[in-house]
Motif scaffolding. Structure first.
Motif, PDB file in Angstrom:
ATOM      1  N   CYS A 141       0.686  -1.274  -0.132  1.00  0.00           N
ATOM      2  CA  CYS A 141      -0.041  -0.121   0.085  1.00  0.00           C
ATOM      3  C   CYS A 141       0.941   1.391  -0.084  1.00  0.00           C
ATOM      4  CB  CYS A 141      -1.037   0.100   1.171  1.00  0.00           C
ATOM      5  SG  CYS A 141      -2.165  -1.344   1.224  1.00  0.00           S
ATOM      6  N   ASP A 142       1.948   1.257   0.728  1.00  0.00           N
ATOM      7  CA  ASP A 142       2.733   2.692   0.685  1.00  0.00           C
ATOM      8  C   ASP A 142       3.926   2.489  -0.187  1.00  0.00           C
ATOM      9  OD1 ASP A 142       1.077   3.375   2.874  1.00  0.00           O
ATOM     10  OD2 ASP A 142       2.399   2.609   4.416  1.00  0.00           O
ATOM     11  N   GLU A 145       1.945   1.199  -3.972  1.00  0.00           N
ATOM     12  CA  GLU A 145       0.907   2.080  -3.977  1.00  0.00           C
ATOM     13  C   GLU A 145      -0.178   1.255  -4.664  1.00  0.00           C
ATOM     14  OE1 GLU A 145       2.577   5.659  -5.661  1.00  0.00           O
ATOM     15  OE2 GLU A 145       3.417   6.293  -3.687  1.00  0.00           O
TER      16      GLU A 145
END
Lengths: 194, 229
Positions: A141-142, A145
């Motif tokens: 997710c980070d 992305e």
């Protein structure tokens, strides 16, 4: 990927497969690289992921699942298998090509390059020190992305579970990085971590 | 703002950290102030790492290997098509094929499993073959036509004396005896327990020295016999 492209891949059209590979390889490789910290292993996992995808092509239904999430799910399983065999995580490479090129950007002094490399190494070390389930969500997710929906599908959990894991993972990583700050402050006269 | 709301806001998806309510809460709460500082460090660190890692692409060698894997896949596809095979077999075909095999097996096994008394009435009530004899048609009962056969099932021989090289069995003779069913329990075999006086048949191997060396228990079932009692 739509059904037509899948059908073309099944029929052996290389162009259709290459298009899929080019669009997904960065995410699959990036996930594997950040999860294990080794470029050679990440490449092996990427290769195995696509080879397995071809073998399981009959099982994949583009209407029911997202191809990127499916590929990352395969990569995750392969990675786990490799990790089980090695039974321990190994340290990240000292510098990837990308880091080297960044550190060698014009206008940087040798001291800045060294500092930049050290900062990235510490961040990677902090990520690798996270428990696997938290590392996965941070990477997907980070760093990569990808959407929450895709990440949840790749990890085989609900979006709500992913959110709560992400919440906890971010908190943990923040603490670890804060603890690392002191070491970099010693190197960096400006006193800024990154 | 409460600390739980603050944390939710802080670690939520793509939310900014500069909201006035968050700033205000952080000024009054030392724990949340630390959290905010740590989150700023985390976001900045991951942004820089993400930039440094891009493009995180595998090497050309890896690309070649993946393409080689696809070439292998295409070759296999062609071979299968040439052979007229399509593997894996579609799931629907497998299911229907499996169901058909199961039905056939059931049809083959069912008549064997049915006890004579449970046979459908149609099979026993059907008139037997008609004999043409003394000028009149004569119906023959099916019971008389079908021979009764006893099917014997037995346990393995159970040793009663130590006889590792089996020399003790030289010249041994077999005796069939009737024993109380409870004898079976002495050899660790299950007993019905329905009737204490029930007897079972057993074969006893008696050696030349007159010692019983081994025993096996038998059960006899009569098939093709329609019970009249």
């Amino acid at each position: 990927m739509d059904r037509a492209q899948l059908e073309r891949i099944r029929n052996g059209e290389e162009e259709a497969f290459v298009r899929l590979y080019e669009s997904a390889k960065t995410s699959v490789f990036g996930f594997a690289l950040h999860m294990c910290g080794r470029r050679d292993l990440a490449e092996e996992v990427t290769q195995e992921t696509f080879a397995l995808f071809l073998e399981q092509l009959k099982r994949f239904d583009p209407d029911r699942s997202d191809v990127l999430a499916y590929l990352i799910g395969i990569a995750r399983n392969r990675l786990r298998r490799h990790m089980r065999r090695q039974s321990r995580y190994v340290a990240f490479e000292s510098q990837t090509n990308a880091e080297t090129s960044l550190a060698e950007a014009p206008g940087r002094s040798p001291q800045e390059k060294l500092l930049q490399g050290e900062r990235l190494r510490l961040v990677r070390k902090a990520i690798l020190a996270l428990p696997e389930k938290y590392r996965e969500v941070i990477v997907l997710c980070d760093l990569e992305e990808i959407s929450y929906q895709q990440a949840a599908e790749a990890l085989g959990c609900r979006v709500g579970t992913l959110r709560s894991r992400l919440h906890r993972a971010r908190e943990l990583l923040g603490r670890k990085l804060t603890a690392c700050q002191g070491r970099v402050v010693g190197l960096d006269t400006a006193g800024e971590l990154l | 703002m409460k600390c739980t709301e603050f944390a939710k806001q802080l670690y939520g998806q793509g939310l900014g950290l500069e909201l006035p309510e968050m700033e205000a809460h952080a000024e009054t709460c030392p724990d949340c102030r630390d959290r905010l500082a740590a989150e700023r460090i985390r976001r900045d660190a991951l942004r820089r790492l993400s930039e440094a890692s891009r493009p995180a692409a595998p090497s050309q060698e890896c690309d070649h290997r993946v393409r080689a894997a696809f070439a292998g896949f295409r070759r296999r596809q062609k071979e299968q098509k040439a052979e007229g095979l399509w593997w894996p077999i579609p799931a629907k075909r497998l299911v229907w094929g499996g169901a058909a095999v199961a039905v056939l097996m059931l049809l083959a096994i069912l008549p064997l499993k049915l006890r004579p008394g449970q046979r459908p009435a149609t099979s026993s009530s059907v008139s037997g073959p008609i004999e043409q004899g003394s000028g009149a048609l004569k119906s023959v009962d099916a019971n008389q036509e079908k021979p009764e056969t006893d099917v014997e099932t037995a346990t393995d021989y159970i040793a009663m004396t130590p006889c590792p090289d089996l020399k003790c069995l030289d010249g041994a003779r077999n005796f069939r005896v009737l024993l109380p069913e409870s004898t079976m329990s002495l050899f660790g075999l299950p007993v019905s327990g329905q009737n204490g006086r029930r007897q079972v048949e057993a074969d006893v191997l008696v050696g030349a020295d007159g010692t019983a060396h081994a025993i096996r228990f038998l059960r006899t079932a009569t098939v093709n016999k329609i019970r009249t009692d």
